[in-house]
Design an enzyme around this catalytic site. Structure first.
Site, PDB file in Angstrom:
ATOM      1  N   HIS A   4     -44.581 -10.640 -26.759  1.00 35.21           N
ATOM      2  CA  HIS A   4     -45.013 -11.962 -27.230  1.00 35.21           C
ATOM      3  C   HIS A   4     -43.830 -12.711 -27.808  1.00 35.21           C
ATOM      4  O   HIS A   4     -42.736 -12.155 -27.943  1.00 35.21           O
ATOM      5  CB  HIS A   4     -46.176 -11.853 -28.225  1.00 35.21           C
ATOM      6  CG  HIS A   4     -45.846 -11.208 -29.541  1.00 35.21           C
ATOM      7  ND1 HIS A   4     -45.331  -9.931 -29.646  1.00 35.21           N
ATOM      8  CD2 HIS A   4     -45.968 -11.660 -30.819  1.00 35.21           C
ATOM      9  CE1 HIS A   4     -45.167  -9.630 -30.921  1.00 35.21           C
ATOM     10  NE2 HIS A   4     -45.534 -10.667 -31.657  1.00 35.21           N
ATOM     11  N   HIS A  64     -43.105 -14.091 -30.797  1.00 40.25           N
ATOM     12  CA  HIS A  64     -42.633 -14.094 -32.178  1.00 40.25           C
ATOM     13  C   HIS A  64     -41.186 -13.608 -32.144  1.00 40.25           C
ATOM     14  O   HIS A  64     -40.847 -12.678 -31.402  1.00 40.25           O
ATOM     15  CB  HIS A  64     -43.494 -13.188 -33.066  1.00 40.25           C
ATOM     16  CG  HIS A  64     -44.790 -13.836 -33.479  1.00 40.25           C
ATOM     17  ND1 HIS A  64     -45.936 -13.123 -33.722  1.00 40.25           N
ATOM     18  CD2 HIS A  64     -45.096 -15.145 -33.678  1.00 40.25           C
ATOM     19  CE1 HIS A  64     -46.908 -13.974 -34.076  1.00 40.25           C
ATOM     20  NE2 HIS A  64     -46.420 -15.201 -34.042  1.00 40.25           N
ATOM     21  N   ASP A  66     -39.191 -11.777 -33.763  1.00 40.93           N
ATOM     22  CA  ASP A  66     -38.745 -10.383 -33.927  1.00 40.93           C
ATOM     23  C   ASP A  66     -38.925  -9.554 -32.656  1.00 40.93           C
ATOM     24  O   ASP A  66     -38.569  -8.379 -32.625  1.00 40.93           O
ATOM     25  CB  ASP A  66     -39.449  -9.715 -35.129  1.00 40.93           C
ATOM     26  CG  ASP A  66     -40.962  -9.796 -35.065  1.00 40.93           C
ATOM     27  OD1 ASP A  66     -41.491 -10.774 -34.517  1.00 40.93           O
ATOM     28  OD2 ASP A  66     -41.632  -8.875 -35.580  1.00 40.93           O
ATOM     29  N   HIS A  67     -39.467 -10.177 -31.600  1.00 43.95           N
ATOM     30  CA  HIS A  67     -39.647  -9.451 -30.338  1.00 43.95           C
ATOM     31  C   HIS A  67     -38.814 -10.011 -29.194  1.00 43.95           C
ATOM     32  O   HIS A  67     -38.805  -9.451 -28.109  1.00 43.95           O
ATOM     33  CB  HIS A  67     -41.130  -9.424 -29.955  1.00 43.95           C
ATOM     34  CG  HIS A  67     -41.950  -8.681 -30.958  1.00 43.95           C
ATOM     35  ND1 HIS A  67     -42.380  -7.385 -30.770  1.00 43.95           N
ATOM     36  CD2 HIS A  67     -42.379  -9.041 -32.200  1.00 43.95           C
ATOM     37  CE1 HIS A  67     -43.039  -6.982 -31.837  1.00 43.95           C
ATOM     38  NE2 HIS A  67     -43.054  -7.972 -32.729  1.00 43.95           N
ATOM     39  N   HIS A  77     -53.590 -10.608 -31.403  1.00 40.48           N
ATOM     40  CA  HIS A  77     -52.544 -11.085 -32.308  1.00 40.48           C
ATOM     41  C   HIS A  77     -52.700 -12.605 -32.476  1.00 40.48           C
ATOM     42  O   HIS A  77     -53.538 -13.213 -31.819  1.00 40.48           O
ATOM     43  CB  HIS A  77     -51.187 -10.697 -31.710  1.00 40.48           C
ATOM     44  CG  HIS A  77     -50.066 -10.711 -32.693  1.00 40.48           C
ATOM     45  ND1 HIS A  77     -50.172 -10.202 -33.968  1.00 40.48           N
ATOM     46  CD2 HIS A  77     -48.786 -11.154 -32.582  1.00 40.48           C
ATOM     47  CE1 HIS A  77     -49.010 -10.348 -34.579  1.00 40.48           C
ATOM     48  NE2 HIS A  77     -48.150 -10.930 -33.767  1.00 40.48           N
ATOM     49  N   ASP A 119     -47.605  -6.514 -31.021  1.00 39.96           N
ATOM     50  CA  ASP A 119     -48.289  -6.472 -32.303  1.00 39.96           C
ATOM     51  C   ASP A 119     -49.794  -6.681 -32.074  1.00 39.96           C
ATOM     52  O   ASP A 119     -50.186  -7.429 -31.189  1.00 39.96           O
ATOM     53  CB  ASP A 119     -47.798  -7.597 -33.208  1.00 39.96           C
ATOM     54  CG  ASP A 119     -46.301  -7.552 -33.507  1.00 39.96           C
ATOM     55  OD1 ASP A 119     -45.628  -6.615 -33.105  1.00 39.96           O
ATOM     56  OD2 ASP A 119     -45.816  -8.500 -34.128  1.00 39.96           O
ATOM     57  N   HIS A 142     -42.865  -0.913 -36.440  1.00 42.08           N
ATOM     58  CA  HIS A 142     -43.065  -2.317 -36.803  1.00 42.08           C
ATOM     59  C   HIS A 142     -43.417  -2.428 -38.280  1.00 42.08           C
ATOM     60  O   HIS A 142     -44.326  -3.160 -38.685  1.00 42.08           O
ATOM     61  CB  HIS A 142     -44.145  -2.960 -35.918  1.00 42.08           C
ATOM     62  CG  HIS A 142     -44.156  -4.468 -35.948  1.00 42.08           C
ATOM     63  ND1 HIS A 142     -44.937  -5.188 -36.810  1.00 42.08           N
ATOM     64  CD2 HIS A 142     -43.466  -5.387 -35.243  1.00 42.08           C
ATOM     65  CE1 HIS A 142     -44.740  -6.481 -36.610  1.00 42.08           C
ATOM     66  NE2 HIS A 142     -43.838  -6.631 -35.661  1.00 42.08           N
TER      67      HIS A 142
HETATM   68 ZN   LIG Z   1     -43.670  -8.529 -34.687  1.00 41.77          ZN
HETATM   69 ZN   LIG Z   2     -46.007 -10.876 -33.792  1.00 39.09          ZN
END
Ligand SMILES: [Zn+2]
Ligand SMILES: [Zn+2]
EC number: 3.1.26.11
Length: 311
Positions: A62, A64, A66-67, A142, A212, A270
């Site tokens: 996805h 976001h 951090d990914h 999510h 997530d 995570h």
């Molecule tokens: Zn994340």
């Molecule tokens: Zn996320």
């Protein structure tokens, strides 16, 4: 046949306590796949001696940061290293636009082709098939469109017992025996019986990556009996309410999914940056599912049993 994962980043939103944003490598029979690509992923790959150009498929769960924030740097380095092979990039709608715009504005013309594969995140379906493996999506719950990935080995062939084989059998007959077919003479009489000169195939192993998501029972039938499950566990029980509000899971919820899906092993990750010490994650997960373990940077975790190269 090698089948394992290497954790490059085990943390959520930001770098903390030596933990990096989410990324991991799946190695199947020396074919490398990258799942998620948080900031700094290429530095981690350098650290753990993973060669960038051995990766032909990248899966982004996805959008976001951090990914995927490490993706542009990684794609640029592949270019600078002279990559020629096409790269297959799987991700939710919007990813192609983000990447294309950035290269367009910097007037960068990559010397390799990126084949964007836009994912539907609402259903589970197959997105990749190789000679030995399939990959399918796992819908996750999510805040934005998000899916996990299920790696499954295809059914394997029977294993030849070399000392029981008659001498001089041509490869075509050996292959037939591995498929479970008997070797017959011209008159149709059985000359070599497959069952007598082969062992049953090794079991096909499976790996599910789920990050997530908040607690999501829809996953259970999709990941049933996989050998290894990576399930996000951003919080401990103390912050269960926060987990629900932010569409994340606690370690105990991850363990509940693992237990109900009867998986072999659960790997947690995570983690929220609020935690320095992670032992509570493992403790709380093990109350529900004993075979729960923490992920950590640089750890390589086998999927199922290790088998010989030739199997
Ligand atoms: Zn994340
Ligand atoms: Zn996320």
């Amino acid at each position: 046949m090698v089948f394992d994962i290497t954790i490059l980043g085990s943390n959520s939103a930001s770098f903390a306590f030596g933990r990096h944003q989410t990324a991991q490598i799946v190695n199947h029979n020396h074919h490398l796949f990258l799942i998620d690509c948080g900031e700094g992923t290429q530095i981690q790959m350098l650290r753990y001696r993973i060669r960038l150009n051995r990766i032909n498929h990248i899966f982004i769960s996805h959008l976001h940061g951090d990914h995927y924030l490490g993706l542009l740097g990684l794609l640029s380095t592949m270019h600078l290293q002279g990559r020629r092979n096409p790269l297959f990039l799987y991700g939710p709608p919007g990813l192609a636009e983000i990447i294309t715009l950035q290269f367009q504005i910097s007037d960068t013309r990559l010397n390799y082709h990126i084949d964007f594969k836009e994912l539907e995140t609402e259903r589970s379906y197959q997105i990749l098939e190789t000679d030995t493996l399939t990959v399918q999506t796992l819908p996750l719950d999510h805040r934005i469109a998000c899916c996990g990935f299920l790696f499954k080995e295809k059914p394997k062939k029977r294993r030849l017992l070399r000392d029981k084989l008659p001498h001089g059998l041509p490869p075509v007959h050996l292959n037939a025996l591995k498929r479970g077919e008997d070797v017959k003479d011209e008159a149709g009489n059985v000359v070599v019986r497959s069952e007598e000169v082969t062992l049953p195939p090794r079991p096909s192993r499976g790996y599910a990556y789920c990050s997530d998501t908040r607690y999501n029972e829809r996953l259970i039938p999709l990941i049933r009996n996989v050998d290894l499950l990576y399930h996000e566990s951003t919080f401990t029980n103390e912050y269960a309410e926060r987990a629900a509000v932010t569409y994340h899971s606690t370690a105990q919820q991850a363990a509940e999914i693992a237990q109900r899906a009867e998986v072999g092993r659960l790997i947690l990750g995570h983690y929220s940056s609020r935690y320095r010490d992670l032992t509570t994650f493992e403790q709380e997960a093990r109350e529900v599912f004993a075979n729960s373990f923490l992920s950590s940077e640089g750890a390589t975790i086998p999927i199922g049993e290790l088998t010989n190269e030739s199997d």
